[in-house]
Design an enzyme around this catalytic site. Sequence first.
Site, PDB file in Angstrom:
ATOM      1  N   SER A 155       0.618  -1.010   0.149  1.00 40.04           N
ATOM      2  CA  SER A 155      -0.183  -0.030   0.110  1.00 40.04           C
ATOM      3  C   SER A 155       0.958   1.128  -0.146  1.00 40.04           C
ATOM      4  CB  SER A 155      -0.898   0.090   1.183  1.00 40.04           C
ATOM      5  OG  SER A 155      -0.324   0.134   2.434  1.00 40.04           O
ATOM      6  N   HIS A 179      -3.452  -6.105   2.248  1.00 43.53           N
ATOM      7  CA  HIS A 179      -2.553  -7.016   3.012  1.00 43.53           C
ATOM      8  C   HIS A 179      -3.365  -8.399   3.081  1.00 43.53           C
ATOM      9  CE1 HIS A 179       0.228  -3.610   4.863  1.00 43.53           C
ATOM     10  NE2 HIS A 179       0.539  -3.864   3.351  1.00 43.53           N
ATOM     11  N   GLN A 233      -6.610  -1.692   7.233  1.00 40.80           N
ATOM     12  CA  GLN A 233      -5.243  -2.496   6.764  1.00 40.80           C
ATOM     13  C   GLN A 233      -4.663  -3.145   8.013  1.00 40.80           C
ATOM     14  OE1 GLN A 233      -2.395  -1.459   3.665  1.00 40.80           O
ATOM     15  NE2 GLN A 233      -1.147  -1.217   5.656  1.00 40.80           N
ATOM     16  N   GLU A 234      -4.755  -2.308   9.316  1.00 40.10           N
ATOM     17  CA  GLU A 234      -3.954  -2.861  10.293  1.00 40.10           C
ATOM     18  C   GLU A 234      -4.665  -2.708  11.569  1.00 40.10           C
ATOM     19  OE1 GLU A 234       0.244  -1.301  10.116  1.00 40.10           O
ATOM     20  OE2 GLU A 234      -0.029  -1.544   7.771  1.00 40.10           O
ATOM     21  N   GLU A 238       1.384  -9.468   6.955  1.00 40.85           N
ATOM     22  CA  GLU A 238       2.281  -8.849   8.019  1.00 40.85           C
ATOM     23  C   GLU A 238       1.935  -9.840   9.422  1.00 40.85           C
ATOM     24  OE1 GLU A 238       1.696  -4.813   8.891  1.00 40.85           O
ATOM     25  OE2 GLU A 238       2.652  -4.369   6.976  1.00 40.85           O
ATOM     26  N   ASP A 289      -4.212   1.500  11.427  1.00 36.28           N
ATOM     27  CA  ASP A 289      -3.663   2.146  10.065  1.00 36.28           C
ATOM     28  C   ASP A 289      -4.789   1.462   9.297  1.00 36.28           C
ATOM     29  OD1 ASP A 289      -2.555   3.131   7.777  1.00 36.28           O
ATOM     30  OD2 ASP A 289      -0.945   1.488   8.125  1.00 36.28           O
ATOM     31  N   GLU A 323      -2.893   5.937  12.345  1.00 34.22           N
ATOM     32  CA  GLU A 323      -2.260   6.064  11.143  1.00 34.22           C
ATOM     33  C   GLU A 323      -2.987   6.377  10.027  1.00 34.22           C
ATOM     34  OE1 GLU A 323       1.015   3.003  10.824  1.00 34.22           O
ATOM     35  OE2 GLU A 323       0.981   3.686   8.470  1.00 34.22           O
ATOM     36  N   ASP A 334       1.448   8.656   7.267  1.00 26.39           N
ATOM     37  CA  ASP A 334       2.288   7.433   6.348  1.00 26.39           C
ATOM     38  C   ASP A 334       2.305   8.074   4.987  1.00 26.39           C
ATOM     39  OD1 ASP A 334       3.433   5.783   5.222  1.00 26.39           O
ATOM     40  OD2 ASP A 334       1.990   4.125   5.698  1.00 26.39           O
ATOM     41  N   LYS A 338       9.532   5.418   7.504  1.00 32.14           N
ATOM     42  CA  LYS A 338      10.008   4.008   6.669  1.00 32.14           C
ATOM     43  C   LYS A 338      11.201   4.553   5.856  1.00 32.14           C
ATOM     44  CE  LYS A 338       5.515   2.217   5.888  1.00 32.14           C
ATOM     45  NZ  LYS A 338       4.211   2.349   5.065  1.00 32.14           N
ATOM     46  N   HIS A 363       8.100  -1.335   9.600  1.00 34.17           N
ATOM     47  CA  HIS A 363       8.679  -2.027   8.591  1.00 34.17           C
ATOM     48  C   HIS A 363       7.753  -1.807   7.240  1.00 34.17           C
ATOM     49  CE1 HIS A 363       5.018  -5.065   9.417  1.00 34.17           C
ATOM     50  NE2 HIS A 363       4.715  -3.730   9.732  1.00 34.17           N
ATOM     51  N   ARG A 364       7.831  -2.789   6.332  1.00 34.74           N
ATOM     52  CA  ARG A 364       7.197  -2.667   5.211  1.00 34.74           C
ATOM     53  C   ARG A 364       6.405  -3.939   4.971  1.00 34.74           C
ATOM     54  NH1 ARG A 364       7.411   1.972   1.994  1.00 34.74           N
ATOM     55  NH2 ARG A 364       5.254   1.262   1.458  1.00 34.74           N
ATOM     56  N   SER A 365       5.242  -4.099   4.377  1.00 32.97           N
ATOM     57  CA  SER A 365       4.533  -5.492   4.477  1.00 32.97           C
ATOM     58  C   SER A 365       5.471  -6.558   3.586  1.00 32.97           C
ATOM     59  CB  SER A 365       3.261  -5.277   3.634  1.00 32.97           C
ATOM     60  OG  SER A 365       3.439  -4.548   2.392  1.00 32.97           O
ATOM     61  N   LYS A 368       6.523  -0.166  14.755  1.00 29.92           N
ATOM     62  CA  LYS A 368       5.505  -1.312  14.287  1.00 29.92           C
ATOM     63  C   LYS A 368       6.281  -2.178  13.372  1.00 29.92           C
ATOM     64  CE  LYS A 368       2.956   0.635  10.280  1.00 29.92           C
ATOM     65  NZ  LYS A 368       1.764   0.789   9.461  1.00 29.92           N
TER      66      LYS A 368
END
Length: 432
Positions: free
Chosen positions: A43, A156, A165-166, A207, A244, A287, A314, A339, A367-369, A390
């Site tokens: 994303s 994801h 997403q999160e 993730e 997020d 986020e 982000d 990031k 991190h990244r996915s 995270k």
Amino acid sequence: MDTRIKTVLARQILDSRGNPTIEVECSLQCGVTARAAVPSGASTGSHEAVELRDGDKQHFSGKGVLKAVANVNGPIAAEVSGMNAIHQSAIDEAMIRLDGTPNKAKFGANAILAVSLAVARAAAMASDLPLFHYLGGANATRLPVPMMNILNGGIHANWQGADFQEYMIVPYGANDVRQAVEWGAEVYHALKSVLKAEGHRVGVGDEGGFAPEVGSNEEPLEYIMRAITDVGLNPGKDVGVALDPASTEFFKDGKYLLRTENRELTSEEMVKYHAVLADRYPYVVLEDGLAEDDWNGWKILNEHLGATIELVGDDIFVTNVERIARGIRENIANGVLIKLNQIGTLSETMAAVRMARLAEWGAMVSHRSGETVDSFIADMTVALDTGHLKTGAPARGERVEKYNQLMRIEEQLGGTATFAGKKAFSRPVRPF
Ligand code: PGA
Ligand code: ZN
């Protein structure tokens, strides 16, 4: 110790999604060799630095990174060989200058970042210092709160679950990182039981969080509250939550499309939606509550929730000091996601953190996915003292490696280690 760079060597490897990414080995004259690998998002914000991919459909559906590899092994290697690895910003600036584009489109931010990180790690090794200590100095003693993404939605989870997403748990009431990680893992397993009991499948997303097919974006929060209490912890006291939604992903023609709820919301309505959730659940961080180019919406969001919740940008800021500076000027948030591969060098990433901290904003490293087992961000978070990190679920090798590294650092620091806990955020944790 002769810390001049002897060679840099890049190669193509796989990331956690089975896509190619780049890793670099940096060897110094003194004989030290260090390695670093770069992650990759799904994303991604449209204003991120360029991730160079080959586009050759015969290999990895065009996702190969052999051009980026060749850029390292050719022009970048020629430029940085002989430079001193402890001169991080000079090396980063040299690569930026040689690339010559505003968004690292020529060499690829993936190529440049892999070199930047491998150089830092080699310099730390040659200096006989742990990476966190080399980057952060003697004051790097505070461990971050792990923000654990235990339920995945959006892209994801292949758009089969929640739109958001999160869904993260935030074990801010723990005494130290070790206990925070233990609580996180316990809640993760309890959530699996809750989901099973509700008849949901318990497959995981990119993730490592569970990816159930839910009927609303609030439903996962209910399950998470139950999971927290099921292990004897107190929501809002021991463990908070963070979200997020990655709203850019479902923002179309000026509206937010909540597919699971069959609803289309304006920016103002999204702000109200978040305000309702924030009343019902022990939120500390939101986020990307709104999309990357919805600056007016963000202003409204900050007016309504910015006094009590850390609002992290982000996709809107993409770890870019020019965009963060505008955000600070226009007062549209109070936190920034950090990031490395959004901007492409360690020095620029550190500058973004400095800017956020000067404005008394939160800075949450991420991190990244698509990840590798490289745990650079764990050390970097301690070094920059950002207080929160995270890096996915407390499951899957590429995710847990970062949490494990935090526990190693805590052990190394011994009695001098402290834990950010409830002081990690730009807004105090609300009583719940
Ligand atoms: P990404 O997701 O790595 O796929 O961009 C992470 C995030 O949105 O924070
Ligand atoms: Zn995000």
